[in-house]
Design a protein around this motif. Structure first.
Motif, PDB file in Angstrom:
ATOM      1  N   VAL A  11     -10.773  -0.930   1.638  1.00  0.00           N
ATOM      2  CA  VAL A  11      -9.798   0.104   1.972  1.00  0.00           C
ATOM      3  C   VAL A  11     -10.225   0.789   3.263  1.00  0.00           C
ATOM      4  O   VAL A  11     -11.395   1.139   3.428  1.00  0.00           O
ATOM      5  CB  VAL A  11      -9.678   1.148   0.846  1.00  0.00           C
ATOM      6  N   VAL A  18       0.866  -1.175   0.000  1.00  0.00           N
ATOM      7  CA  VAL A  18       0.000   0.000   0.000  1.00  0.00           C
ATOM      8  C   VAL A  18       0.907   1.231   0.000  1.00  0.00           C
ATOM      9  O   VAL A  18       1.833   1.326   0.816  1.00  0.00           O
ATOM     10  CB  VAL A  18      -0.900   0.007   1.249  1.00  0.00           C
ATOM     11  N   SER A  53      -5.373  -1.824   3.053  1.00  0.00           N
ATOM     12  CA  SER A  53      -6.264  -2.492   2.106  1.00  0.00           C
ATOM     13  C   SER A  53      -6.283  -3.982   2.374  1.00  0.00           C
ATOM     14  O   SER A  53      -5.338  -4.536   2.954  1.00  0.00           O
ATOM     15  CB  SER A  53      -5.863  -2.203   0.654  1.00  0.00           C
ATOM     16  N   PRO A  89      -4.136   1.411  -2.957  1.00  0.00           N
ATOM     17  CA  PRO A  89      -4.240   0.087  -2.324  1.00  0.00           C
ATOM     18  C   PRO A  89      -3.544  -0.965  -3.173  1.00  0.00           C
ATOM     19  O   PRO A  89      -3.191  -0.726  -4.329  1.00  0.00           O
ATOM     20  CB  PRO A  89      -5.756  -0.147  -2.272  1.00  0.00           C
ATOM     21  N   HIS A 122      -7.217  -5.723  -4.147  1.00  0.00           N
ATOM     22  CA  HIS A 122      -7.877  -5.597  -2.847  1.00  0.00           C
ATOM     23  C   HIS A 122      -9.160  -4.777  -3.008  1.00  0.00           C
ATOM     24  O   HIS A 122      -9.173  -3.752  -3.682  1.00  0.00           O
ATOM     25  CB  HIS A 122      -6.952  -4.936  -1.830  1.00  0.00           C
TER      26      HIS A 122
END
Lengths: 111, 112
Positions: free
Chosen positions: B32, B4, B94, B25, B29
């Protein structure tokens, strides 16, 4: 914001000893728990997780125990090393994926 | 390594100015999170998104904070106007559904 923060408890252990870090979580409906390690100046880093249908899970040098009756988690670190010095947080997930952190514990390892 | 990414790492601004923090992120994913960390309050959940939709922003002061996900690769947290009490480290994380969340390195915000 939701959190349980404030005064940070500290655990001091000698290198080579085992460490046990405790955490009380808040929601009996939580079904997934994670331990994070945070070193100075960095973001929290995943250590180990456990689901509510388990009471124990082991990783490399770490073990997490879950007691749902009293809503308690513990993180055991075997043969604690200087590199383990950090702040440790437990986190719980409920409402599907809402990740809430508990009070951190500072682990200090001395030679 | 997938990670991230948060920008900026450090931000010093004057009270009353707008501040925008950005987060990229990990690719793939769908969840968040935005957290704020202070010595007094620990890690506070400000807001979180799933599939770019805000699910919960109850932790944010609504009058000055806003969080958005313009697309799947960018999450933003804005403060307007900023105040000294907003000084903290802001983390983005994330994850995938109900699973471990991966954190960025944080943005250290100082409002003077």
């Amino acid at each position: 914001g939701e959190s349980v923060g404030l005064h940070l408890p500290t655990l001091s252990v000698q290198e080579g000893d085992n460490s046990i870090i405790n955490c009380a979580y808040s929601n009996s409906a939580s079904d997934y728990f994670i331990w994070y390690k945070q070193e100075s100046g960095k973001g929290p880093q995943f250590i180990i997780d456990i689901r509510s249908n388990m009471d124990k899970r082991q990783g490399q040098r770490v073990t997490v125990l879950l007691n749902k009756t009293v809503k308690h988690l513990s993180l055991q670190i075997a043969a604690t090393q200087p590199g383990d010095s950090a702040v440790y947080f437990c986190a719980e997930i409920y409402n599907t994926d809402k990740l809430i952190f508990g009070t951190g514990t500072r682990l200090q390892v001395f030679p | 390594d997938a990670r991230v990414t948060q920008t900026p790492r450090d931000k010093v601004t004057e009270m009353g100015q707008e501040v925008t923090m950005r987060c990229q992120p990990i690719l793939g994913h769908n969840t968040v999170f935005w957290y704020r960390q202070t010595m007094m309050q620990g890690l506070e959940l400000l807001a979180y998104f799933r599939n770019r939709a805000p699910l919960d922003d109850s932790g944010m002061p609504k009058d000055r904070f806003s969080a958005e996900m313009p697309d799947a690769t960018l999450a933003t947290l804005k403060i307007q106007p900023s105040e000294p009490r907003d000084s903290a480290v802001y983390f983005c994380a994330s994850g995938i559904g109900q699973g471990r969340a991966f954190f960025g390195q944080g943005t250290r915000l100082t409002v003077v």
